[in-house]
Design a protein around this motif. Structure first.
Motif, PDB file in Angstrom:
ATOM      1  N   HIS A 180       0.834  -1.204   0.000  1.00 36.12           N
ATOM      2  CA  HIS A 180       0.000   0.000   0.000  1.00 36.12           C
ATOM      3  C   HIS A 180       0.870   1.256   0.000  1.00 36.12           C
ATOM      4  O   HIS A 180       0.611   2.209  -0.741  1.00 36.12           O
ATOM      5  CB  HIS A 180      -0.905   0.012   1.230  1.00 36.12           C
ATOM      6  CG  HIS A 180      -2.068  -0.905   1.132  1.00 36.12           C
ATOM      7  ND1 HIS A 180      -2.624  -1.517   2.233  1.00 36.12           N
ATOM      8  CD2 HIS A 180      -2.791  -1.345   0.072  1.00 36.12           C
ATOM      9  CE1 HIS A 180      -3.638  -2.263   1.849  1.00 36.12           C
ATOM     10  NE2 HIS A 180      -3.756  -2.177   0.541  1.00 36.12           N
ATOM     11  N   SER A 241      -4.711   3.665  -6.503  1.00 35.80           N
ATOM     12  CA  SER A 241      -4.035   2.441  -6.942  1.00 35.80           C
ATOM     13  C   SER A 241      -3.001   2.744  -8.013  1.00 35.80           C
ATOM     14  O   SER A 241      -3.319   3.314  -9.054  1.00 35.80           O
ATOM     15  CB  SER A 241      -5.056   1.448  -7.509  1.00 35.80           C
ATOM     16  OG  SER A 241      -5.934   0.987  -6.508  1.00 35.80           O
ATOM     17  N   HIS A 245      -0.948  -2.388  -7.753  1.00 34.70           N
ATOM     18  CA  HIS A 245      -2.302  -2.845  -7.429  1.00 34.70           C
ATOM     19  C   HIS A 245      -3.112  -3.159  -8.681  1.00 34.70           C
ATOM     20  O   HIS A 245      -3.952  -4.071  -8.665  1.00 34.70           O
ATOM     21  CB  HIS A 245      -3.014  -1.815  -6.543  1.00 34.70           C
ATOM     22  CG  HIS A 245      -2.620  -1.923  -5.111  1.00 34.70           C
ATOM     23  ND1 HIS A 245      -1.460  -1.369  -4.627  1.00 34.70           N
ATOM     24  CD2 HIS A 245      -3.212  -2.567  -4.067  1.00 34.70           C
ATOM     25  CE1 HIS A 245      -1.356  -1.643  -3.341  1.00 34.70           C
ATOM     26  NE2 HIS A 245      -2.400  -2.369  -2.976  1.00 34.70           N
ATOM     27  N   HIS A 263       0.639 -10.323  -3.735  1.00 34.44           N
ATOM     28  CA  HIS A 263       1.150  -8.967  -3.542  1.00 34.44           C
ATOM     29  C   HIS A 263       2.619  -8.994  -3.135  1.00 34.44           C
ATOM     30  O   HIS A 263       3.426  -8.194  -3.619  1.00 34.44           O
ATOM     31  CB  HIS A 263       0.331  -8.245  -2.465  1.00 34.44           C
ATOM     32  CG  HIS A 263      -0.912  -7.609  -2.986  1.00 34.44           C
ATOM     33  ND1 HIS A 263      -0.942  -6.337  -3.518  1.00 34.44           N
ATOM     34  CD2 HIS A 263      -2.184  -8.067  -3.063  1.00 34.44           C
ATOM     35  CE1 HIS A 263      -2.161  -6.032  -3.900  1.00 34.44           C
ATOM     36  NE2 HIS A 263      -2.946  -7.069  -3.632  1.00 34.44           N
TER      37      HIS A 263
END
Length: 373
Positions: A180, A241, A245, A263
């Motif tokens: 993230h 994003s 992502h 991820h």
């Protein structure tokens, strides 16, 4: 440098409004307070079977009128439809999710359709509970979007609820939180505020993961991971994003790959691709790894934590790489630091599929950009 030559700063930042209640061994009291303060009297509980005990403990004294105990990664549309129907038939006035990203995601799908308030009690470190991002998978295609209705009104963090999660699962989940922040450094709405939040989150997450790799694990460490995961998720919600992502949404929806591990595998390769064209982001990330290029540091962390290092290890076939690249290409953000075409995507995905060392990728990019020594 004169005042007229200085580079000035201008940005448009949005912070999402959300209540956060953080405290170990306090989930029962904090959840009851959050639900009561929202005036709820008929709660729809969403909790996967892996979180059944936590759900019994946390929601035992709440006015639960219906329960969903089957959740799935990437939120299949048919499960979302069934959950919405249950919310409506039960007359629920609030959705409470207890569990990981799959439970949170299903709760968000209900909130999106019904506008019911949502309270989330996460038991992993993925961070979905701190974003207004939703996702639904229909016929192998994962659609995502942002909507204020899906942002949980309150999040209850209790590190004690994560103690049943094995260190390997903790590591995979937390690397999603790392993604993230990293992806947020070059995402479409990246700005100084969300970069600061993401960087601070990484300063909590990376050292804690390094200690976890050395076999250290206790409640304090898991509190640090929850804190860092929240910050990076808030940064991601603001920044949007990025390339990483977009790739993972396609891989998860079209090929059913395990969310956290996917991820973790892809992140070093996207970082190797983008970092040479994003010097500020590269410098921030390298600082976390004592000056080592971030892609190399991330890949080493993956290895030290004993996680899969290649997409072929988690179920992706080599023959699917070209199709995956074709599916990703239309959603690549124009703001990505480097131009992206189908060939570049396929090359990046092949490296992640094979588990190639990112050192080779870093060198190749440096040569292409003319920055190799």
């Amino acid at each position: 440098m004169s005042g007229s030559e200085q580079r000035l700063t201008s940005f448009d930042h949005t912070s999402l409004g959300q209540r956060v209640l953080f405290g170990s061994h306090a989930a029962v009291a904090n959840t009851a307070r959050a639900v009561a303060d929202l005036g709820a009297e008929r709660v729809l509980l969403v909790a996967g079977r892996s979180s059944a005990q936590a759900a019994r403990d946390v929601a035992g004294a709440l006015p639960v009128v219906a329960t969903i105990d089957e959740v799935a990664q990437h939120v299949p549309a048919e499960r979302a439809e069934a959950a919405v129907a249950m919310a409506q038939s039960s007359g629920a006035d609030l959705v409470l999710t207890i569990g990981g990203g799959s439970a949170t995601g299903l709760g968000k799908a209900v909130a999106l359709r019904t506008a019911l308030p949502l309270v989330a009690v996460p038991t992993t470190f993925a961070g979905s509970e701190a974003t207004d991002v939703w996702g639904l998978t229909t016929d192998g295609v994962k659609q995502t979007g942002s909507d204020p209705r899906v942002l949980p009104r309150a999040v209850v963090y209790d590190a004690a609820l994560t103690l049943g999660l094995a260190p390997r699962s903790v590591a995979a989940s937390t690397l999603n939180a790392v993604a993230h922040a990293v992806d947020g450094l070059w995402a479409p709405r990246a700005d100084p505020v969300n970069r600061a939040l993401g960087t601070e989150g990484l300063r909590a997450l990376v050292p804690a993961l390094q200690r976890l790799a050395r076999g250290q694990d206790d409640l304090a460490l898991r509190e640090q991971l929850l804190y860092g995961a929240h910050l990076t998720a808030v940064a991601f919600a603001s920044a949007g994003s990025g390339l990483h992502h977009k790739i993972c949404h396609v891989l998860g929806g079209a090929f059913g790959l395990p969310h956290a591990e996917m991820h973790a595998i892809v992140l070093p390769h996207v970082t190797a691709f983008n970092a040479p064209a994003a010097p500020d982001a590269a410098a921030r990330l390298a600082e976390l790894f004592d000056g080592v290029p971030a892609a190399v540091g991330l890949r080493q962390l993956l290895a030290d934590l004993g996680l899969p290092q290649a997409l072929r290890e988690v179920g992706l076939a080599e023959g699917d790489l070209r199709r995956a690249a074709e599916l990703v290409l239309p959603s690549v953000p124009p703001s990505n630091p480097r131009p992206v075409d189908a060939a570049a995507l396929e090359s990046l995905l092949h490296a992640a599929w094979a588990g190639d060392t990112v050192t080779a990728v870093v060198t190749a990019v440096a040569i292409e950009e003319g920055t190799a020594p």
